[in-house]
Write an enzyme that holds these catalytic residues in place. Sequence first.
Site, PDB file in Angstrom:
ATOM      1  CE1 TYR A  80     -10.094   4.407   7.219  1.00  0.00           C
ATOM      2  CE2 TYR A  80     -10.316   6.891   7.559  1.00  0.00           C
ATOM      3  CZ  TYR A  80      -9.586   5.608   7.459  1.00  0.00           C
ATOM      4  OH  TYR A  80      -8.238   5.856   7.619  1.00  0.00           O
ATOM      5  N   GLY A  91       0.856  -1.293   0.157  1.00  0.00           N
ATOM      6  CA  GLY A  91       0.116   0.080   0.056  1.00  0.00           C
ATOM      7  C   GLY A  91       0.833   1.290   0.048  1.00  0.00           C
ATOM      8  CG  PHE A  92       0.346   6.201  -0.147  1.00  0.00           C
ATOM      9  CD1 PHE A  92       1.582   6.486  -0.800  1.00  0.00           C
ATOM     10  CD2 PHE A  92      -0.366   7.196   0.485  1.00  0.00           C
ATOM     11  CE1 PHE A  92       2.236   7.879  -0.470  1.00  0.00           C
ATOM     12  CE2 PHE A  92       0.269   8.419   0.639  1.00  0.00           C
ATOM     13  CZ  PHE A  92       1.508   8.771   0.022  1.00  0.00           C
ATOM     14  CB  ILE A  93       1.497   4.796   4.408  1.00  0.00           C
ATOM     15  CG1 ILE A  93       0.537   5.915   4.141  1.00  0.00           C
ATOM     16  CG2 ILE A  93       2.155   5.077   5.748  1.00  0.00           C
ATOM     17  CD1 ILE A  93      -0.278   6.440   5.284  1.00  0.00           C
ATOM     18  CE  LYS A 110      -7.396   2.772  10.168  1.00  0.00           C
ATOM     19  NZ  LYS A 110      -6.537   1.730  10.132  1.00  0.00           N
TER      20      LYS A 110
END
Length: 340
Positions: free
Chosen positions: A154, A12-14, A158
């Site tokens: 979302y 993924g991105f991070i 979290k």
Amino acid sequence: MSRTALVTGAAGFIGFHLARRLLADGWRVVGLDALTDYYDPALKRRRLARLEETAGYAHVTDRIEAPGVLADLMAEHAPEAVLHLAAQAGVRYSLEAPRSYLESNIAGTFELLEAARAHPPAHLLIASTSSVYGANTAMPYAETDRADHQMSFYAASKKATEAMAHSYAHLFGLPVTLFRFFTVYGPWGRPDMALFKFVAAMLEGRPIEVYNRGEMMRDFTYVDDLVEAVARLIPAVPGAQPVCETDSLSPVAPWRVVNIGNAQPVRLGDFIAAVEAALGRPAERTLLPMQPGDVPATWADVTLLDALTGPRRATPLAEGVQAFVDWYLSEYRAGDAGPR
């Protein structure tokens, strides 16, 4: 011997940027990613190919929520640090596919916590989000602020993972740090993120979609700055004493949450102006109302982060946007959605 880190969401991105940073620092990295199709898996595969070119990286393709996958990995590799970046991302998509957030974010984190209970790492670090602050209007957001009114599923998923992690930290002595990320951007970003969408549309001669008619502020955080902060937090294992007045350290567990942001909110119009400057062309705007589940502004109080890690990197917005544009132009043909 090299220390071992387990990075979930490594393609993924991070997660990709973090895995690269750890490899550069001499860690052995075990990466886990399911390469799902929430967005173009080809981009994930290109990130993964970069990681697999580096000595010390080992990859496993599987879902975090699959029973036993994480437990088996942690039993086999005994990671000193576990960095949990795998999640179903995106505020807007959570209106369309909430079950994927339940499975990835809540069930997946449960599997992680059970694995850590059986095979405890020296430090378990879990990605959360600034979205947990929800309807809060007093800014900058501090970790000790109440965060009880999430605006999207979302964000709720979290916040649930933060509470789940606290219970395991308390019951089993697991040292846990959770990061609340603030609007991360930079090269290799996701196609559903604003910067990617703006650049793609402008290069293709399409108008950009501007929500809340541009009356938005975001604490844009360059990905390298965020990864630097995470790397510095690995040895900052929660102990018995707070490090500052606003420390979120639990009174009953080795657990804390930490904001990672730029501490400098930027108006959306100024962000778009930086994109226009980097591309050398104006943007045509389609002004739209606020999206359900979104918030008009974010702004991080980073007092705790600074106390734990020392002076932060703070990449100027123009420099960070230009780095993304340069990457995009190297990866994609202007006017074409496909990679070079």
